[in-house]
Every structure is written in structure tokens, then in C-alpha cells.
Scaffold this motif. Sequence first.
Motif, PDB file in Angstrom:
ATOM      1  N   SER A  16       0.823  -1.215   0.000  1.00 46.48           N
ATOM      2  CA  SER A  16       0.000   0.000   0.000  1.00 46.48           C
ATOM      3  C   SER A  16       0.857   1.265   0.000  1.00 46.48           C
ATOM      4  O   SER A  16       0.439   2.307  -0.500  1.00 46.48           O
ATOM      5  N   ASP A  17       2.064   1.171   0.559  1.00 46.06           N
ATOM      6  CA  ASP A  17       2.932   2.336   0.610  1.00 46.06           C
ATOM      7  C   ASP A  17       3.745   2.532  -0.667  1.00 46.06           C
ATOM      8  O   ASP A  17       4.270   3.621  -0.912  1.00 46.06           O
ATOM      9  N   ALA A  71       3.656   4.663  -3.662  1.00 52.17           N
ATOM     10  CA  ALA A  71       2.366   4.539  -4.342  1.00 52.17           C
ATOM     11  C   ALA A  71       1.721   5.911  -4.465  1.00 52.17           C
ATOM     12  O   ALA A  71       1.906   6.788  -3.618  1.00 52.17           O
ATOM     13  N   SER A  74       0.033   7.884  -1.561  1.00 51.57           N
ATOM     14  CA  SER A  74       0.472   7.333  -0.274  1.00 51.57           C
ATOM     15  C   SER A  74       0.832   8.434   0.710  1.00 51.57           C
ATOM     16  O   SER A  74       0.867   8.219   1.909  1.00 51.57           O
TER      17      SER A  74
END
Length: 287
Positions: A16-17, A71, A74
Amino acid sequence: MIRSMTAFARAERAGSDGTLNWELRSVNHRYLEPHLRLADALRDLEGAVRDALRQQLSRGKVECTLRFSEANGSKALHIDASRAAQVVAAAESVASLINQPARINPLDVLNWPGVLASNGPDTQTLNAQALALFQEALDELTADREREGTELARLIGERLDALAAEVDALRALVPQMLALQRQRILDRFAELKLEADPQRLEQELVLLAQKSDVAEELDRLATHAAEVKRVLKAGGAAGRRLDFLMQELNREANTLGSKAFDPRSTQAAVNLKVLIEQMREQVQNIE
């Protein structure tokens, strides 16, 4: 297991990061020499990466490259309203002292240190993820080195078998070559019609045979070849030991060549040196 020092590994993980990517390249070197290129946000990993390399590898120049692509979205932007108010108040205070001051630009306020902040990925979590991914890449690199090491051991084993065949063939020919050399000397005396003291002639022939005796060199070649096989079978970090044995094999082959008294022994010495050089080139890549 014998390992090569030449290998490549790559490991990637998306989260996700953002995306972490490791590339590891290894080539032969006398010692273990790591070269690290880490993303700026992850430079704290250098010590842990070096420790992991030392625990798993003993030799080779290893290039380790870590890339991190954040991302999209992020980083959430946050404005420190209190800090911004302080900046605006300070700017207005200065503007009151100026005749016809310019209007305050909001972008200038945002650019002021501490006004605009972003919440990036958690550093501790990201470091842990990157280190775990590095271990995956390192395990892949090690497996690659082991596969190539197995192939190198096979190639060296083939040449050891060829070397043993040369040694055995030459050992079987030595008595015949010595007898032929003796007969040539006697025939030469007969052609020249020279009368020699039989006892003195026999002494000289014995001395010549001793100088031409290569049994010791053949025994040492066989012994060193057997030791090379033992080291290959034992595995582990054997590169330096194998390199030393190649030097010893080459020394015996050189001595054998210097004692050559027959075209067949000369050719055998040449063949042995070629085989030893081929093995030495392969040994240079062994950890």
C-alpha cells in the motif's frame, strides 16, 4: 556444496505504501566486498544488510541495489494551521512597515518550513519489509551460486579424470622410454666405434635414469588430484584451497616437463598443463 561467486537475483514486493525492489549481482573477488546502493528513505538498512551478507557469503563482490517507488496518494498532505497563521501574522507585521506592500502569496506560505507536511509510510515498517525482501533475494542469490557451483565442480571433475588418465598412461610408458633411451646411447657409442669402460658407462646410464625419473612427480600429481576431488566433495568455501592445489599441480607439471626426455613425455606434460589451466580458470569463480 561448492558455490560459484557469479550469480544474479531479483526480488520485488508491492504494498500500500509503494513498491520495493532489490537487485543483487555477484562476481568473483578475493574477499567479500559488498557495494550497496539504497533508496534514500532506507539508508538505515545498510548495517543489517552487511551483516546478512557476512552470515551467508564468504567471498565475492556483491552489488546490492534497493529501489523504492511510493504509491500514488500514499502521502497525504497536512497543513499546520497554527504554523501558517504565525507565518501570515509575521508577514502582515512586516507589510505594515512597507509603503504599498505586495499581497501575501499563499504558495509562499505553504513553502515555508513546517507549514506543509506529508504523512509518508511508516519508516520502521518499511525497513522491516525491505529487510525481509532482501533475505528472499539473498536466498535466491545463494541458490543460484550453488547451482553454478555444482556445474563448476562437474567440469573440474571431468578434467581431473583426464589428468589421472594422462598420469597413468605416462607412468606405464616410463620403463619403456628409459629402456629406449639406454639403447639409443649404446647404439650411439657403437656408431662412433668408441670403447667405453663398461662400469663407468653403467654408472652414467644409472645417473641419467635418475635424472629422468618422474615417478615422484607422477605420484604428487595423483595425490594433489585426489585432494582436489576430496575438497570438491566436502564443499563449503573451498576456493582458496582449490587455488592453492592448482598451483601445486602446475608446479609438478612444470617439473615433469623439465625432465622430459621423450616426445611422449613432453606431450604428456603439455596436456597436463592445459588441463590444469582449464581447472584453474574454473576455480577462480569458486567461493
